[in-house]
Design an enzyme around this catalytic site. Structure first.
Site, PDB file in Angstrom:
ATOM      1  N   GLU A  17       0.803  -1.228   0.000  1.00 42.23           N
ATOM      2  CA  GLU A  17       0.000   0.000   0.000  1.00 42.23           C
ATOM      3  C   GLU A  17       0.829   1.268   0.000  1.00 42.23           C
ATOM      4  OE1 GLU A  17      -0.852  -2.673   1.746  1.00 42.23           O
ATOM      5  OE2 GLU A  17      -2.916  -3.124   1.165  1.00 42.23           O
TER       6      GLU A  17
ATOM      7  N   HIS B 143     -11.110  -3.942  10.243  1.00 38.36           N
ATOM      8  CA  HIS B 143     -11.763  -3.776   8.932  1.00 38.36           C
ATOM      9  C   HIS B 143     -13.073  -3.011   9.041  1.00 38.36           C
ATOM     10  CE1 HIS B 143      -8.978  -7.002   7.806  1.00 38.36           C
ATOM     11  NE2 HIS B 143      -9.296  -6.829   6.546  1.00 38.36           N
TER      12      HIS B 143
HETATM   13  C1  TPP Z   1      -2.496  -4.220   4.569  1.00 36.87           C
HETATM   14  C2  TPP Z   1      -3.526  -5.051   3.925  1.00 36.87           C
HETATM   15  N1  TPP Z   1      -3.705  -4.945   2.603  1.00 36.87           N
HETATM   16  C3  TPP Z   1      -4.635  -5.673   1.982  1.00 36.87           C
HETATM   17  C4  TPP Z   1      -5.441  -6.537   2.683  1.00 36.87           C
HETATM   18  C5  TPP Z   1      -6.523  -7.336   1.998  1.00 36.87           C
HETATM   19  N2  TPP Z   1      -6.104  -8.712   1.853  1.00 36.87           N
HETATM   20  C6  TPP Z   1      -6.460  -9.631   2.771  1.00 36.87           C
HETATM   21  S1  TPP Z   1      -5.809 -11.100   2.434  1.00 36.87           S
HETATM   22  C7  TPP Z   1      -5.054 -10.556   1.055  1.00 36.87           C
HETATM   23  C8  TPP Z   1      -4.250 -11.485   0.215  1.00 36.87           C
HETATM   24  C9  TPP Z   1      -3.157 -12.116   0.984  1.00 36.87           C
HETATM   25  O1  TPP Z   1      -2.475 -12.997   0.177  1.00 36.87           O
HETATM   26  P1  TPP Z   1      -1.434 -14.023   0.785  1.00 36.87           P
HETATM   27  O2  TPP Z   1      -0.450 -13.287   1.608  1.00 36.87           O
HETATM   28  O3  TPP Z   1      -0.905 -14.826  -0.328  1.00 36.87           O
HETATM   29  O4  TPP Z   1      -2.277 -14.912   1.787  1.00 36.87           O
HETATM   30  P2  TPP Z   1      -3.443 -15.940   1.449  1.00 36.87           P
HETATM   31  O5  TPP Z   1      -4.716 -15.154   1.383  1.00 36.87           O
HETATM   32  O6  TPP Z   1      -3.137 -16.590   0.177  1.00 36.87           O
HETATM   33  O7  TPP Z   1      -3.448 -16.860   2.607  1.00 36.87           O
HETATM   34  C10 TPP Z   1      -5.315  -9.214   0.872  1.00 36.87           C
HETATM   35  C11 TPP Z   1      -4.803  -8.395  -0.236  1.00 36.87           C
HETATM   36  C12 TPP Z   1      -5.231  -6.603   4.076  1.00 36.87           C
HETATM   37  N3  TPP Z   1      -5.988  -7.387   4.842  1.00 36.87           N
HETATM   38  N4  TPP Z   1      -4.272  -5.871   4.656  1.00 36.87           N
END
Ligand code: TPP
Ligand code: TPP
Ligand code: MG
Ligand code: MG
Lengths: 342, 335, 342, 335
Positions: B71, B139
Site C-alpha cells: 500500500e 476492517h
Molecule cells: C495491509 C492489507 N492490505 C490488503 C489486505 C486485503 N487482503 C487480505 S488477504 C489478502 C491477500 C493475501 O495474500 P497471501 O499473503 O498470499 O495470503 P493468502 O490469502 O493466500 O493466505 C489481501 C490483499 C489486508 N488485509 N491488509
C-alpha cells in the site's frame, strides 16, 4: 555485515573508467561545473549555517557530488528524479536554480518553494525534480508513480530515485523495487552508500553481506560504480538507462561514497575515525580526481577548469548575497498553497 | 431517472471519467484481478467489492493497474503519478489499511502543494469505511475524522448513490488530493442517479430535511438512520433540520451554523470514535461560532472510545442507533 | 515472473522426504490429528458459514494443513508464532483450544477472544500464539519483537511468522527480515505460497523470478519444502530451527501449497482454472499423502488413523454444538478490555 | 531539589527503570549509535537528541538495541516484545514519522487487548512533537490529537521536566500501550526534579494557576506560553484557572468541567491543527457537559488548517502566541 568496513577500498566492481572519452568538451565542462557548483554551494551553506543565517535542519552533500552529477547528466527536464533529506546535490544536478535554492534555504519569500519548504523540501516539478524529502524512504514509491506516467506516455522518459544506505532498509524502498519490477517500469534506483545512516555505519543497518545481491534478488539488474568518480557513475547510469529507457524495466546503480560533513549541521561525529574525512578528501575527492583525469587525457585544460571554478564561485557568492537581501515571507503567505482555494 | 446502487454509481463515474480524460488511471490490489491466475481470465474481480469492474477490458493494463500488496507503494505511486501530471485513482480496500501507507497521505500528498510552492497532486484514494458487517477491529473503522485533521487533503463521504457519483467525478477533477470514503453498508443502497456527467462541489452540505426545532448533522450510513428518526419525529410535530455535510474537509460550516443559529439546538451523529472526532469538531464549531444562539447542550451520538468489536450484538451496541439518536434529539429539545 | 505458473509441479528442491521415519508413533499420530483437525474444522466452518451461522469475513486454510502442522509440531508453548488473516490452521497447529476457537468464530461470549476478535483475530498468548492478523504483513515485525524477547531470555526459544505469497511483497515483511538479520534473532520465517493473493496469481505480485533468492538476498538461509507433505515441511523446519534455536540468527522455510476454498467465503474464484482444486485434492492432498505414506512404511495403521478421524469428527461436532449453544456477548462487554481500567 | 532539564529528567527515568526492571528494553535508530562506525565508539549518539545517552554502556546490547531505519519493524518489534512479556520503550525521533509505522499503532498496539481477550502490550513509544525549530512540514507536527482519537492507546504530553520523569516512569510501568510525546522546545527547559522514583498517574491533570474568571486549558510547550499570559493578566486582576491535562488520553474531564462550571468561560490553547483537534475535543466536552454554566463562546487558539511552514516568520505566525492567547481570554471575559 558484522565487521566494520574498510574505509578506503575500491568498490567491488569499479569500472576502471577510461570511458569518459566519449564525452564532448561541453559535456565535460557541464559535469565539472555541476560538481563544482554543488561543492561550493554546500561549503558555503556550511559556513552560512555556522553563522546562524540558515534556519532548520540542513544535511550537506559534499563528497558525494560524482553520484548526483554522474546520474543526472544523462537526464533532461522531461525525466524525473526524487531525492532525500540530503537533497541539495540532486537538485543542483537536476537543474534547479541555484539562487532560488539558496533563497529557499534561507527561508525567503522568493525562494524556490516560497520559503515554506526549506532545505529538506526543495522541489521544482517543471525541472522534473519531485522534491527532496524529509521522510526516509518516501521518495522511492513516488518515483514509481512518476515512472508509471512515463510508461503510459511512451516517450522514453524515466524516473530515478536516490536511496541512501540507511534508507535502503526502509520497507517502502523494498516495496517500490518489487512494484517497479512487477509493472516493468522505466525506473532507475540509484543507491548511494555514503557509509553512514546518521550515527550508525552502513554495514550495521544493512544486515546482509552484500546489498547488491539483495537488490538483484528483487529481479533488478545492478551496475556498480565508484561513487568518487564521475565517469564511473556516468557509465553505470548510462548502462542502466539503456535498459530502462527501452522497455527493459527497472534497473539500479550502486555507488559507494562518503559525506564530508556530519549527518546534519552540528553533528559531533563521534562514530567516525578522526582522520577519515581528511583521508578521503586527500585521496578520493571527485573534483580532484576529475582534474587529474583531465590533465592525464587532455579533455579539458587546467585554465578551462579554473575558469569554471571562478564562474561557480561568483554564482554562489551572488546566490548568498541575493538570499541575504531577499524579502522574508509575509504573514499572509501562511495561508496560501494549502488547497486550490487558499 | 434510473435507479442505481452506490456501487453502480461509483463504477459508472470511473467509467465516465476514464473515457473522458486519458490522464486518469486506476491502481490497487485486484482492481482488475486474475493476473497470473490459472483461468486466464482478467477483470476477474474488478476490485474486491466490484467497484472497478469492467475498467481493464475497456482501458487496458497501462491505465488499470493491478498491484502487489504494497500500500505504501500504491499511494506513493499515486502521488508520483499525480505530480507527473496524471490523475490517479488509487484503491485501498479498507480505510483501516491506511496504517500501512499513512506517510504517503500525511506527509506527502497533503503537503506537496504547501512545501513545493503550489505543486499540484490531483490524486484520489478510494477506500471503504464503517462498521456493520462484523468485520471486527481492523476492517470496520471510520477514518474521516482522523483524515480531516490533516491539512492539505480533502475528505469526501457520500451518503447515497447520487452524491457518490457527483462527488467522485469532482474528486477526480479536483486539483487537490482527495480521500473518497465509501461506506460498505451503502454499496447496495439505490436511488435515482442520472446517466450523464455531473459534479457536486466540495464544501457544500445538503439540507436533507428542514425543521425549526433542532439541527441534526449526520454523515455516511448514519444519514439514512438520522433521516428515519427525523421523519418519525416530524410526524409528531418535532421538526429538525438534517444536514449531510457530504465532505468533512472542507466542511460546510456556514450551512451548519446558519441552521444552529435558527434552531438553537445541535445533535451530531457520527461513526468515528468520540475523542477528537468529527462530532466533537462540529460541536466545537457551534460552541465557538453559534454560542449566542445555542439553547441546549450540544449532543453527540457516536460509538464509544473502544475498538470495533466482532460479535454482531456488540457491533450493534457499538454503532449509533435510532433509539440513541431519538433520545439525543429529544434531550436537546427538552432543554 | 511473467509466465503463469504451472499449477502442479514439484517444488524446486523438494526434499523427497523419506526422513519422517525418525518420528515416534505419538508424533505421527499427533501430526495427523492436527492436520485432520484443521481440515475438519475448516470444512465445517465452510458449511456453517454457508448456513449463515458465522458473522464477518472468514478465510479458510483447507489444503495447506501440512505447512502449519509441519512447522508447529516442532514448537512448544514457550515458542511464539504469529499468523495471518487465514489463521485457523496456525492456531490449531499451535495448540489453541478448538472449541474456544469455534465459539469465537461464532461470536460467542466465552469464545477464545471473548467474541470480540472473530476469525481474523484469534489469539492465545499463553500458548505462544500471538494472533491471527487482519493486516497483511503486520505479523512479521511483531514476531521480530517476540524473537527479541527470546534472545534476551537466552532459553533457546524462537518466534516464527507465517507469510503468504501476497504478503511477501509488503514492506513490513522485508523490514522484518532485515531487522532479524541485523539483530541475529531466533526467528523463523515460514513462507507459504498458496498460489494466490486474493484474485491474483502469486507469480504476478512477486516480481522476481525466484522468491527464494529474494529471501536469501537478505542474508537468510532458506529451506524449501513440499507444502503438501507434512514430512517435507517438518524436515525443513527442523533444519531451520537447528540454526535459529542455537544462535545462528533468522532462517526461513519456503513451501508451495494451495488453498481449496476461495480467498474468502463467498469468492467466485474467476481467476482459477475450473478443475484446479479438484486435481490438487485428488493428487496432492496432505492427508491422503500422509495415509499413503503410513501405509507404505507402516508407521501407523489405517485403523489407527480411522480412529483419529472419528475422534476429530466428534471434537468438531462438539465444538459446533457448544458454539451454537454458547451465550452471546452482553452489552456491557463492549466496554471491557479497552484499557487496564475498563 | 536539583534542577534538571527535561532531557535529563527523561534520560534519568530511563536509567532508573532499566535498572529497576530487567524486562525494560530500549530500541530505535541510534539509541546508542556508533555501530559499524569507524571510530569504534558505541553510545556515540545516545539518541539523536541525546535522550538515551549512557544506556548501552550500562545495560548492554541485548537491552539497548540500535535498529535499521525501519520504523514499522521498530514499533512492530516493540509490540511483539510487549506481548512476549517485556516492557519495550521504542523511540521514533519525530512524531511525524508515525506515518511509516502507523499500522503498528492504530491496528496492532491499540487493539490487542480488545481483540485478544485482555492481552497486555505494555509498550511505550517515545517521540518528539511540535514546531519552533524551522524543521518544516515533515518534522514539526503535533500528533497528540490524532493519536488521542485512537481507542486503546494512551497519550502523554508532559509540559515540564518534573512531569516528564514521573509520567515516563508511569508509562513504562503501565500495562497499556503509551505514546509519550516530548516537545522539542522543552528539552532544555529546567525545573526541580527529585532524584528518586516517583510516578504521576494518567488522567490526572494539574491546576497550574487558579482563578475564577476563565478556564484556560493548554498542552505541551503552550503551557509555558499560557502561564505567562495568565500571570500577566492576573497582575491586572483577571484571574484564570490554567489546566495542563498532562495526558490527552485518558483526559481529566472532571478537572476541566469542574473549572468551567465555576468560571463559565473556556479557552483551549493547543498546537494540533484545528480540525478534529484536541482544542475541539475539549470545546465539545464543555458544550456537552458544562453548557448550563457556559457564559461565553468557547475560544480555541490553535495553528491554522495548514501544514507547518519552514520560514521562521511563518512558523511564528503559525504557532499560537501570547497575543492571541491573551486576546482569546479577554474575548471570553468580555462576554
Ligand atoms: C495491509 C492489507 N492490505 C490488503 C489486505 C486485503 N487482503 C487480505 S488477504 C489478502 C491477500 C493475501 O495474500 P497471501 O499473503 O498470499 O495470503 P493468502 O490469502 O493466500 O493466505 C489481501 C490483499 C489486508 N488485509 N491488509
Ligand atoms: C522515516 C524516517 N525515519 C528516520 C528519519 C531520520 N533520519 C533522517 S536521515 C537518516 C539517515 C539516513 O541515512 P541514509 O539513507 O544513509 O542517507 P544519508 O543521511 O547518509 O544521506 C535518518 C535516520 C527520517 N527522516 N525519516
Ligand atoms: Mg548514508
Ligand atoms: Mg496466497
Amino acid at each position: 555485515m558484522t565487521a566494520e568496513q574498510d574505509v578506503i577500498t575500491a568498490p567491488k566492481a569499479a569500472s576502471a573508467a577510461r570511458h569518459g572519452d566519449g564525452l564532448t568538451r561541453e559535456q565535460l565542462l557541464s559535469a565539472y561545473r555541476q560538481m563544482k557548483t554543488i561543492r561550493e554551494f554546500e561549503e558555503r551553506v556550511h559556513v552560512e549555517n555556522a553563522a546562524g543565517a540558515i534556519p532548520g535542519f540542513t544535511h550537506l552533500y559534499c563528497g558525494q557530488e560524482a553520484v548526483a552529477v554522474g546520474a543526472c547528466e544523462h537526464l533532461s527536464d522531461a525525466d524525473y528524479i526524487i531525492s532525500t533529506h540530503r537533497g541539495h546535490g540532486h537538485c543542483i544536478a537536476k537543474g534547479c536554480d541555484v539562487v532560488g535554492m539558496m533563497k529557499e534555504i534561507h527561508g525567503r519569500r522568493d525562494g524556490l518553494n516560497g520559503g515554506k519548504g526549506g532545505s529538506m523540501h526543495i522541489a521544482d516539478i517543471g525541472k522534473g525534480m519531485l522534491g527532496a524529502n524529509g521522510i526516509v524512504g518516501a521518495g522511492q514509491p513516488i518515483a514509481v508513480g512518476a515512472a508509471i506516467a512515463c510508461k503510459l506516455r511512451g516517450e522514453g522518459r524515466i524516473a530515478a530515485s536516490f536511496t541512501g544506505d540507511g534508507a535502503s532498509n526502509q520497507g517502502t524502498v523494498f516495496e517500490a523495487m518489487n512494484m517497479a519490477v512487477v509493472l516493468q517500469l522505466p525506473k532507475v534506483f540509484v543507491f548511494e552508500n555514503n557509509g553512514y545512516s546518521e550515527h550508525t555505519g552502513a554495514s550495521y543497518g544493512i544486515g546482509c553481506e552484500d546489498i547488491v545481491k539483495r537488490i538483484e534478488g528483487f529481479g533488478i539488474p545492478v551496475w556498480q560504480a565508484d561513487g568518487f568518480d564521475f565517469f564511473s557513475v556516468y557509465e553505470a547510469m548510462g548502462k542502466a538507462l539503456e535498459v530502462s529507457r527501452n522497455g527493459g524495466g527497472p534497473t539500479a546503480i550502486y555507488c559507494e561514497t562518503i559525506r564530508y560533513f556530519g549527518h546534519f549541521e552540528g553533528d559531533p561525529q563521534n562514530y567516525r575515525a578522526k582522520d577519515e574525512v581528511q583521508r578521503y578528501r586527500a585521496e578520493k575527492d571527485c573534483l580532484v580526481n576529475f582534474r587529474a583525469r583531465m590533465e592525464a587525457d587532455g579533455g579539458l585544460t587546467a585554465a578551462e577548469l579554473d575558469a569554471v571554478d571562478r564562474e561557480v564561485g561568483a554564482l554562489i557568492e551572488r546566490a548568498v548575497q541575493e538570499a541575504r537581501n531577499a524579502p522574508r515571507p509575509r504573514a499572509e503567505d501562511l495561508l496560501t498553497n494549502v488547497y486550490d482555494n487558499y | 431517472m434510473p435507479k442505481k446502487s452506490m456501487r453502480e454509481a461509483i463504477n459508472e463515474a470511473l467509467h465516465l471519467e476514464m473515457a473522458r480524460d486519458p490522464s486518469v488511471i486506476v491502481l490497487g490490489e485486484d482492481v482488475s484481478g486474475g493476473a497470473g491466475g490459472t483461468s486466464g481470465q482478467r477483470d476477474a474481480a474488478g476490485g474486491v467489492f466490484g467497484l472497478t469492474k469492467g475498467l481493464l477490458p475497456k482501458f487496458g493494463e497501462h491505465r488499470v493497474i493491478d498491484t502487489p500488496i504494497s500500500e505504501s507503494a500504491i499511494i506513493g505511486a499515486a502521488n508520483g503519478a499525480a505530480l507527473a501530471g496524471l490523475r490517479p485513482v488509487a484503491e485501498i480496500m479498507f480505510s483501516d489499511f491506511i496504517g500501512v501507507c499513512f506517510d504517503q497521505i500525511l506527509n506527502q500528498a497533503a503537503k506537496f502543494r504547501y512545501m513545493f510552492n503550489g505543486a499540484k497532486a490531483p490524486l484520489v484514494v478510494r477506500m471503504t469505511v464503517g462498521a456493520g458487517r462484523s468485520a471486527a477491529a481492523q476492517h470496520s473503522q471510520s477514518m474521516h475524522a482522523l483524515l480531516s485533521a490533516i491539512p492539505g487533503i480533502k475528505v469526501v463521504m457520500p451518503s447515497n448513490a447520487y452524491d457518490a457519483k457527483g462527488l467522485l467525478l469532482q474528486a477526480i477533477r479536483d486539483d487537490d488530493p482527495v480521500i473518497f470514503l465509501e461506506h460498505k453498508m451503502l454499496y447496495n443502497d439505490t436511488c435515482e442517479v442520472p446517466d450523464g456527467d455531473y459534479t457536486i462541489p466540495f464544501g457544500e452540505g445538503v439540507l436533507v430535511r428542514e425543521g425549526e426545532h433542532a439541527t441534526v448533522v449526520a454523515t455516511g450510513q448514519l444519514v439514512k438512520l438520522a433521516t428515519g428518526v427525523v421523519d418519525r419525529l416530524a410526524a409528531e410535530g418535532v421538526r429538525c433540520d438534517l444536514i449531510d455535510p457530504r465532505t468533512t474537509s472542507p466542511l460546510d460550516e456556514e450551512l451548519i451554523l446558519e441552521s444552529v443559529r435558527e434552531t438553537g439546538r445541535l445533535v451530531v451523529v457520527d461513526e468515528a470514535p468520540p475523542r477528537c472526532g468529527f462530532a466533537a469538531d462540529v460541536a466545537a464549531l457551534a460552541a465557538r461560532e453559534a454560542f449566542a444562539s445555542l439553547r441546549a447542550p450540544v449532543a453527540t451520538v457516536t460509538p464509544p472510545h473502544t475498538p470495533v468489536p466482532f460479535a454482531p450484538e456488540l457491533e450493534r451496541e457499538y454503532l449509533p442507533d435510532a433509539a440513541r439518536v431519538e433520545r439525543a434529539i429529544r434531550s436537546v429539545i427538552a432543554h
